[in-house]
Design a protein around this motif. Structure first.
Motif, PDB file in Angstrom:
ATOM      1  N   GLU A  17       0.623  -1.242   0.142  1.00 22.27           N
ATOM      2  CA  GLU A  17      -0.014  -0.011   0.173  1.00 22.27           C
ATOM      3  C   GLU A  17       0.823   1.130   0.043  1.00 22.27           C
ATOM      4  OE1 GLU A  17      -3.291   0.259   0.038  1.00 22.27           O
ATOM      5  OE2 GLU A  17      -3.784  -1.857   0.099  1.00 22.27           O
ATOM      6  N   LEU A  18       0.765   2.388  -1.054  1.00 20.90           N
ATOM      7  CA  LEU A  18       1.490   3.264  -1.086  1.00 20.90           C
ATOM      8  C   LEU A  18       0.275   4.655  -0.923  1.00 20.90           C
ATOM      9  CD1 LEU A  18       3.423   2.841  -4.049  1.00 20.90           C
ATOM     10  CD2 LEU A  18       4.260   2.513  -1.880  1.00 20.90           C
ATOM     11  N   GLU A  19       0.826   5.628  -0.903  1.00 24.11           N
ATOM     12  CA  GLU A  19      -0.119   6.720  -0.622  1.00 24.11           C
ATOM     13  C   GLU A  19      -1.327   6.647  -1.508  1.00 24.11           C
ATOM     14  OE1 GLU A  19       1.526  10.939  -0.284  1.00 24.11           O
ATOM     15  OE2 GLU A  19       2.992  10.003   0.535  1.00 24.11           O
ATOM     16  N   ARG A  20      -1.149   6.620  -2.786  1.00 22.59           N
ATOM     17  CA  ARG A  20      -2.407   6.729  -3.817  1.00 22.59           C
ATOM     18  C   ARG A  20      -2.581   5.647  -4.697  1.00 22.59           C
ATOM     19  NH1 ARG A  20      -1.334  12.758  -6.685  1.00 22.59           N
ATOM     20  NH2 ARG A  20      -1.848  13.872  -4.724  1.00 22.59           N
ATOM     21  N   SER A  22      -2.330   0.971  -4.575  1.00 15.25           N
ATOM     22  CA  SER A  22      -1.984  -0.424  -4.041  1.00 15.25           C
ATOM     23  C   SER A  22      -1.265  -1.296  -5.218  1.00 15.25           C
ATOM     24  CB  SER A  22      -3.504  -1.162  -3.682  1.00 15.25           C
ATOM     25  OG  SER A  22      -3.811  -0.467  -2.682  1.00 15.25           O
TER      26      SER A  22
END
Length: 53
Positions: A17-20, A22
């Motif tokens: 999971e990244l900021e903006r 998956s």
């Protein structure tokens, strides 16, 4: 990736999971003479996988 180098076992389908977004990550070791000398890593956006299903 360190786990793949240490064990020589592939890692497939790990969710990151990244900021903006998956991502699904797979890492496969490259071996030579019973040792890991590199790895191939693929990244795929999770929403692309959902669209295929």
């Amino acid at each position: 990736m360190q786990q793949v180098f240490a064990t020589g076992q592939p890692l497939t389908g790990a969710l990151v999971e990244l900021e903006r977004m998956s991502l699904t990550v797979s890492i496969v070791p490259i071996t030579m003479d019973d040792g890991v000398v590199g790895a191939v890593c693929t990244l795929q956006k999770q929403n692309e996988i959902k669209n295929i299903e």
